[in-house]
Scaffold this motif. Structure first.
Motif, PDB file in Angstrom:
ATOM      1  N   SER A 238       0.954  -1.182   0.035  1.00 40.20           N
ATOM      2  CA  SER A 238      -0.169   0.104   0.030  1.00 40.20           C
ATOM      3  C   SER A 238       0.801   1.188  -0.020  1.00 40.20           C
ATOM      4  CB  SER A 238      -0.953   0.134   1.324  1.00 40.20           C
ATOM      5  OG  SER A 238      -1.730   1.023   1.192  1.00 40.20           O
TER       6      SER A 238
ATOM      7  N   MET B  33      -7.190  10.959  -2.097  1.00 41.76           N
ATOM      8  CA  MET B  33      -6.956   9.896  -2.992  1.00 41.76           C
ATOM      9  C   MET B  33      -7.852   9.177  -3.832  1.00 41.76           C
ATOM     10  SD  MET B  33      -6.026   6.042  -1.323  1.00 41.76           S
ATOM     11  CE  MET B  33      -6.520   4.478  -2.395  1.00 41.76           C
ATOM     12  N   ALA B  34      -9.039   9.232  -3.464  1.00 37.73           N
ATOM     13  CA  ALA B  34     -10.234   8.613  -4.298  1.00 37.73           C
ATOM     14  C   ALA B  34     -10.214   9.641  -5.316  1.00 37.73           C
ATOM     15  CB  ALA B  34     -11.477   8.385  -3.335  1.00 37.73           C
TER      16      ALA B  34
ATOM     17  N   GLN C  99      -5.095   9.836 -10.541  1.00 30.90           N
ATOM     18  CA  GLN C  99      -5.766   9.183  -8.973  1.00 30.90           C
ATOM     19  C   GLN C  99      -4.850   8.352  -8.486  1.00 30.90           C
ATOM     20  OE1 GLN C  99      -9.743   8.071  -9.312  1.00 30.90           O
ATOM     21  NE2 GLN C  99     -10.470   9.733 -10.510  1.00 30.90           N
TER      22      GLN C  99
ATOM     23  N   SER D 166      -5.764   6.382  -6.321  1.00 33.42           N
ATOM     24  CA  SER D 166      -6.444   4.982  -6.143  1.00 33.42           C
ATOM     25  C   SER D 166      -6.283   4.205  -7.474  1.00 33.42           C
ATOM     26  CB  SER D 166      -7.851   5.254  -5.865  1.00 33.42           C
ATOM     27  OG  SER D 166      -8.356   5.998  -6.996  1.00 33.42           O
ATOM     28  N   ASN D 167      -5.548   4.737  -8.501  1.00 30.69           N
ATOM     29  CA  ASN D 167      -5.271   4.063  -9.593  1.00 30.69           C
ATOM     30  C   ASN D 167      -3.976   3.258  -9.440  1.00 30.69           C
ATOM     31  OD1 ASN D 167      -7.445   5.020 -10.818  1.00 30.69           O
ATOM     32  ND2 ASN D 167      -6.419   6.118 -12.118  1.00 30.69           N
TER      33      ASN D 167
ATOM     34  N   GLN E 128      -4.117   0.848  -2.812  1.00 28.97           N
ATOM     35  CA  GLN E 128      -5.293   0.616  -2.137  1.00 28.97           C
ATOM     36  C   GLN E 128      -4.871   0.648  -0.597  1.00 28.97           C
ATOM     37  OE1 GLN E 128      -8.605   0.785  -2.951  1.00 28.97           O
ATOM     38  NE2 GLN E 128      -8.008   1.739  -4.827  1.00 28.97           N
TER      39      GLN E 128
ATOM     40  N   SER F  43     -10.115   7.863   1.366  1.00 28.93           N
ATOM     41  CA  SER F  43      -9.599   6.588   1.721  1.00 28.93           C
ATOM     42  C   SER F  43     -10.360   6.122   2.943  1.00 28.93           C
ATOM     43  CB  SER F  43      -8.173   6.527   1.886  1.00 28.93           C
ATOM     44  OG  SER F  43      -7.873   7.137   3.126  1.00 28.93           O
TER      45      SER F  43
END
Lengths: 598, 158
Positions: free
Chosen positions: A531, A562-563, A581, A583-584, A587, B80
């Protein structure tokens, strides 16, 4: 106490000499341990906060052969800041809320020797401004100290995990929470408080390590007796602060909800017996609502470790208009500053200036921008210490309900809490930075206890002309100059580590652990951990082998965007589509990854 | 903390003193406080030219990005640790929205504890709840894109 101490240490393969004596005080024990490169006895590596290790088994020639030795899941999905401690054969790992603590027995196949999980009201979770992070544990005198999210300070028996004592440092129903790592000096454990976005009045408090009894508390603002200053003897840039310095730059009673929280790092000079730390933003974020310099928010404090009395203070950002908390670490190093040997304090502030000070008396020696994008002030006036604010970027001058555009850095600063490293070998500071700007619109807010007290809306985007949001830089604090700078796609939100092997380590938000050449910044190694990394890199020696350890677990302030990713700037300064992003790339997931050469 | 300050602001916000004791610290399942305001229509916002909005929706943007965004992310897109409200508002009504904001909510998403506080005693939220809803509904309906909108009737120029 002595018995417990002894047994912990006897189990240690490396052996801690101080323990055998039995009579050794916590003071001399920790003083020795922080110099022993086999261990990682405190979050910043040593009292000086240098995050430097003398270990050189892993060096710039062989670091490319680094492999994962073992890994460990904390079972928690929130943002993981700080890092593990290593004391002899035992590693102590912490997690964000619920603030689980694990003791891992390195001599027995990394078996979990004990686990401690406090029971905390989940109501504390949303009172924490930017995720439920915790920056780690402290060790001293056979005990492990944890400052829980709900501000309960606990002392655990390092051998068994049993609770020794607890102390309540604050009240979450008023927005007081805890994220900082404690620090132990002699017979006291020091802890700060979070909640600048809730109108909390910040303080640093010292507790007796044996009993948990409060020894002293120094507030950031308020009457002289609260802030522990001597109007005649405590100085600001060489001049006495005078009477009522913690109230006379505030309108009315506003100091009572004045912010100046203390959620960063603490360092210590044993010879001067001074503890150093910075205070955060004044509450609210709307500067129009709180006229005055708002002392002593945004201030570097040097306090007597025994009494808490301030020897000197320096306010970096009087009357903050941008949320440039002054809480980042104060690194102590003996440097030649402009040719003169100096007991220096080096600090990379959120406001984008790198400060070099004389830590004995608080004299300001160097104040230079460590990111060329910084534009809110032209420079720091060296006589008054005041930043020369550019009207166009003054959110106060532009006024309430006006969107002040293109301010660099953004509120998260040119650097946030992620601690830098200093190598006495290269004489360079290694600094994880943000390269982000913002629009900021202040407006009127009302105070209600335990509720957010913010009063500004802001949007953030990459600095002009760039396609990246971070840099990892090497800094010469004597001259105030960048030596080299490595661009990073995202903000660098991980604490750095420098070693005698001429390697510097840091983590990235995508989740890479990277090793670079200390003299050039050239990348030598990277590994993608499970992560994103907002934790700090550590190193230790066990069984004759050097290890490098880091916590992954994306979150914190970095996780807020992040999202979605940051948006494109409204001022049209940044590159379109520069921010992809996060988030790509990664996680959630709290995992400790430990590396070695074979 | 100063009770004087607290009380003054509470009074300005038009809260009964008793309201201060509701949701001072988030308690799960706290029922929604009914506000005296008129119920919002299905489409409480006005958006022109893609990013020009009525003053109430603009105020909602501003209030959201002062308080709510620290968990729910920029432009209502989630973070998050908190869900996207652009998604949530496709499923919940304005009444449910107000109820959750006032009373808070707790949940568990695959081992990740999620806690939203009760804002019933927060004048910076409750006095602007319809405006915040209006902004988020515009985002959720796809009527308004990301970033800072412009005010249709602007008191001051940006």
């Amino acid at each position: 106490m002595k018995m417990r101490l002894k047994s912990v240490l006897c189990a240690s393969a490396v052996g801690v000499v101080a323990l055998a004596a039995g009579q050794a005080s916590a003071n001399s024990e920790l003083l020795k341990m922080q110099k022993d490169p086999n261990q990682w006895a405190m979050q910043l590596g040593n009292y000086s906060g240098q995050r430097y290790s003398e270990l050189n088994q892993i060096n710039k020639d062989n670091v490319k052969n680094l492999k994962v030795a073992w890994s460990f899941s904390t079972g928690v999905l929130r943002g993981h800041e700080g890092g593990p401690l290593v004391i002899g054969d035992m590693m102590f790992v912490h997690a964000p809320f619920p603030n689980t603590v694990f003791a891992i027995d390195l001599a027995n196949g990394n078996r979990i020797a004990w686990k401690y999980e406090p029971k905390q009201d989940a109501g504390v979770i949303p009172v924490m401004c930017c995720d439920t992070v915790n920056r780690g544990l402290a060790y001293a005198d056979g005990m492990v100290f944890l400052s829980q999210a709900d501000t309960t300070l606990v002392a655990l028996d390092a051998k068994t995990g049993k609770l020794v004592w607890t102390a309540k440092n604050g009240d979450p129903t008023k927005g007081e929470t805890s994220t900082a790592a404690p620090l132990v000096i002699k017979d006291k454990v020091y802890v700060g408080i979070s909640g600048g976005e809730f109108g909390v009045r910040g303080h640093v408090t010292a507790y007796d390590t044996k009993t948990g009894k409060q020894a002293w508390r120094g507030y950031s603002m308020g009457p002289d007796s609260d802030i522990l200053v001597d109007p005649e003897k405590t100085t600001h840039l060489g001049k006495p602060v005078g009477k009522d310095s913690g109230t006379n730059t505030w309108q009315g009673d506003q100091w009572k909800i004045g912010g100046g929280t203390t959620w960063g790092w603490y360092t210590y000079d044993p010879e001067l017996n001074l503890i150093y730390y910075g205070s955060g933003n004044p509450s609210t974020w709307n500067p129009v609502q709180r006229p005055g310099d708002n002392r002593w928010s945004m201030t570097i404090f040097a306090r007597d470790a025994d009494t808490g009395m301030a020897k000197w203070v320096y306010q970096m950002t009087p009357h903050d208009e941008w949320d440039y908390d002054g809480i980042n670490e104060m690194i102590l190093a003996d440097l030649d500053v402009k040719g003169k040997p100096t007991k220096a304090l080096v600090h990379f502030d959120r406001n984008g200036f790198g400060y070099t000070m004389d830590r004995t008396n608080g004299a300001l020696l160097v104040a230079e921008k460590y990111d060329p994008a910084v534009n809110w002030a032209t420079h720091v006036d060296m006589a008054t210490g005041r930043p020369q604010v550019v009207d166009k970027y003054s959110t106060h001058k532009q006024g309430e309900d006006v969107n002040t555009k293109g301010v660099c850095p953004a509120a998260l600063g040119s650097k946030d809490q992620q601690p830098s490293a200093y190598s006495p070998k290269s004489k360079l500071f290694y600094v994880p930075t943000n390269h982000v700007c913002m629009d900021y619109e202040p407006f009127k807010v009302a105070y209600a206890a335990g509720q957010p007290y913010v009063g500004a809306t802001l949007s953030m985007y990459p600095a002009p002309g760039g396609t990246h949001l971070g840099n990892f830089i090497a800094w010469d604090a004597s001259e105030g100059k960048i030596k080299w700078s490595v661009p990073e796609q995202f903000s660098v939100w991980s604490g750095a580590l420098a070693t005698a092997g001429d390697v510097v380590f840091y983590g990235t938000l995508e989740g890479y652990l990277k090793a670079v050449d200390a003299s050039s910044g050239k990348e030598l190694f990277r590994f993608k951990t499970p992560s994103g990394i907002i934790g700090n890199v550590n190193t230790y020696m066990h069984g004759g082998k050097q290890y490098v350890a880091v916590l992954s677990g994306v979150g914190g302030w970095a996780g807020i965007g992040m999202a979605a990713g940051l948006q494109e700037d409204t001022a049209g300064l940044g590159a379109v589509g520069a921010y992809k992003q996060l988030s790509n790339y990664t996680q959630l997931g709290g995992v400790l990854t430990v590396f070695s050469l074979d | 903390m100063s009770f004087r300050i607290l009380f003054r602001h509470a009074a300005v916000a038009g809260f009964a003193a008793a309201a201060l004791f509701v949701g001072m610290f988030p308690a799960s399942g706290q029922s929604a406080q009914q506000t005296a305001s008129t119920p919002p229509s299905d489409k409480p916002y006005t958006v022109e030219d893609g990013n020009k909005v009525d003053p109430k929706t603009y105020n909602g943007y501003r209030r959201y990005h002062s308080i709510c965004h620290t968990c729910h992310g920029p432009d209502g897109l989630g973070s998050s640790f908190a869900p996207s409200l652009v998604d949530s508002l496709k499923r919940i009504s304005s009444d449910q929205f107000e109820g959750i904001v006032a009373g808070g909510v707790q949940g568990n998403n695959g081992g990740n504890i999620r806690v939203m506080p009760a804002f019933a005693s927060d004048p910076n939220v409750m006095d602007h709840i319809l405006d915040i809803y209006s902004y988020l509904k515009a985002r959720s309906d796809g009527a308004l894109g990301r970033g800072r909108p412009e005010r249709l009737v602007a008191a001051k120029t940006n």
